[in-house]
Design a protein around this motif. Structure first.
Motif, PDB file in Angstrom:
ATOM      1  N   VAL A  49      20.770  31.417 -10.637  1.00  0.00           N
ATOM      2  CA  VAL A  49      21.641  29.628 -11.115  1.00  0.00           C
ATOM      3  C   VAL A  49      20.032  29.180 -10.835  1.00  0.00           C
ATOM      4  N   ILE A  50      19.459  27.884 -10.975  1.00  0.00           N
ATOM      5  CA  ILE A  50      18.407  26.938 -10.689  1.00  0.00           C
ATOM      6  C   ILE A  50      19.237  25.585 -10.646  1.00  0.00           C
ATOM      7  N   SER A  51      19.473  24.903 -10.181  1.00  0.00           N
ATOM      8  CA  SER A  51      20.447  23.777 -10.052  1.00  0.00           C
ATOM      9  C   SER A  51      19.536  22.894  -9.299  1.00  0.00           C
ATOM     10  N   MET A  52      20.102  21.322  -9.921  1.00  0.00           N
ATOM     11  CA  MET A  52      19.025  20.320  -9.525  1.00  0.00           C
ATOM     12  C   MET A  52      20.403  20.252  -7.912  1.00  0.00           C
ATOM     13  N   TYR A  71      16.294  23.174  -7.082  1.00  0.00           N
ATOM     14  CA  TYR A  71      15.235  23.220  -8.298  1.00  0.00           C
ATOM     15  C   TYR A  71      14.670  21.478  -8.086  1.00  0.00           C
ATOM     16  N   ASP A  72      13.435  21.001  -7.603  1.00  0.00           N
ATOM     17  CA  ASP A  72      13.312  19.626  -7.519  1.00  0.00           C
ATOM     18  C   ASP A  72      12.175  19.299  -8.518  1.00  0.00           C
ATOM     19  N   ALA A  73      11.819  19.188  -9.441  1.00  0.00           N
ATOM     20  CA  ALA A  73      10.644  18.946 -10.097  1.00  0.00           C
ATOM     21  C   ALA A  73       9.417  18.095  -9.385  1.00  0.00           C
ATOM     22  N   ILE A  90      13.510  24.572  -3.765  1.00  0.00           N
ATOM     23  CA  ILE A  90      12.789  25.130  -4.481  1.00  0.00           C
ATOM     24  C   ILE A  90      11.355  23.148  -4.838  1.00  0.00           C
ATOM     25  N   LEU A  91      10.059  23.582  -4.580  1.00  0.00           N
ATOM     26  CA  LEU A  91       9.237  22.033  -5.014  1.00  0.00           C
ATOM     27  C   LEU A  91       8.056  22.426  -5.997  1.00  0.00           C
ATOM     28  N   GLU A  95       6.160  27.015  -7.502  1.00  0.00           N
ATOM     29  CA  GLU A  95       6.886  27.786  -6.272  1.00  0.00           C
ATOM     30  C   GLU A  95       7.887  28.266  -6.873  1.00  0.00           C
ATOM     31  N   LEU A  96       8.371  26.961  -8.153  1.00  0.00           N
ATOM     32  CA  LEU A  96       9.833  28.017  -9.281  1.00  0.00           C
ATOM     33  C   LEU A  96       9.880  29.160  -9.684  1.00  0.00           C
ATOM     34  N   ALA A  97       7.923  29.249 -10.310  1.00  0.00           N
ATOM     35  CA  ALA A  97       7.885  30.388 -10.325  1.00  0.00           C
ATOM     36  C   ALA A  97       7.811  31.472 -10.081  1.00  0.00           C
ATOM     37  N   GLN A  98       7.544  31.954  -8.695  1.00  0.00           N
ATOM     38  CA  GLN A  98       7.348  32.894  -8.090  1.00  0.00           C
ATOM     39  C   GLN A  98       8.778  32.631  -7.235  1.00  0.00           C
TER      40      GLN A  98
END
Length: 105
Positions: A49-52, A71-73, A90-91, A95-98
């Motif tokens: 899960v990737i959350s704001m 995740y902070d885009a 994750i910034l 970094e998200l892909a990793q």
């Protein structure tokens, strides 16, 4: 899969449609989930899960034993805000892909 909160408030439909359109342009394989479906039910069905930042879905997923991150885009949130958490912040896209690569079973 992308799911938003159940209720955005009056007059937010146009804003939501813009977000969905932008998201679909950037991520063509995105599927939008009906906001009426509970986050808990959806989390049961996924591996990660990737959350704001700093929403409760990340905590729920973590407590259910799922891989979870915030995740902070924009990259505007300081990591100091999440230092106490077991859930990583994750910034940025790289970094998200990793993180995703590191957490795929």
């Amino acid at each position: 899969i992308r799911k938003q909160k159940k209720y955005l408030g009056p007059g937010k439909e146009k804003h939501l449609k813009k977000i969905e359109s932008d998201f679909l342009r950037a991520y063509k394989d995105t599927h939008f989930i009906n906001p009426g479906i509970s986050a808990h039910r959806l989390i049961e069905k996924v591996d990660m899960v990737i959350s704001m930042p700093f929403t409760s879905t990340a905590i729920t997923a973590y407590n259910m034993g799922k891989k979870s991150c915030y995740y902070d885009a924009s990259g505007l949130i300081s990591r100091e805000h999440s230092m106490e958490s077991q859930i990583p912040l994750i910034l940025g896209k790289e970094e998200l892909a990793q993180w995703m690569q590191d957490n795929i079973d």
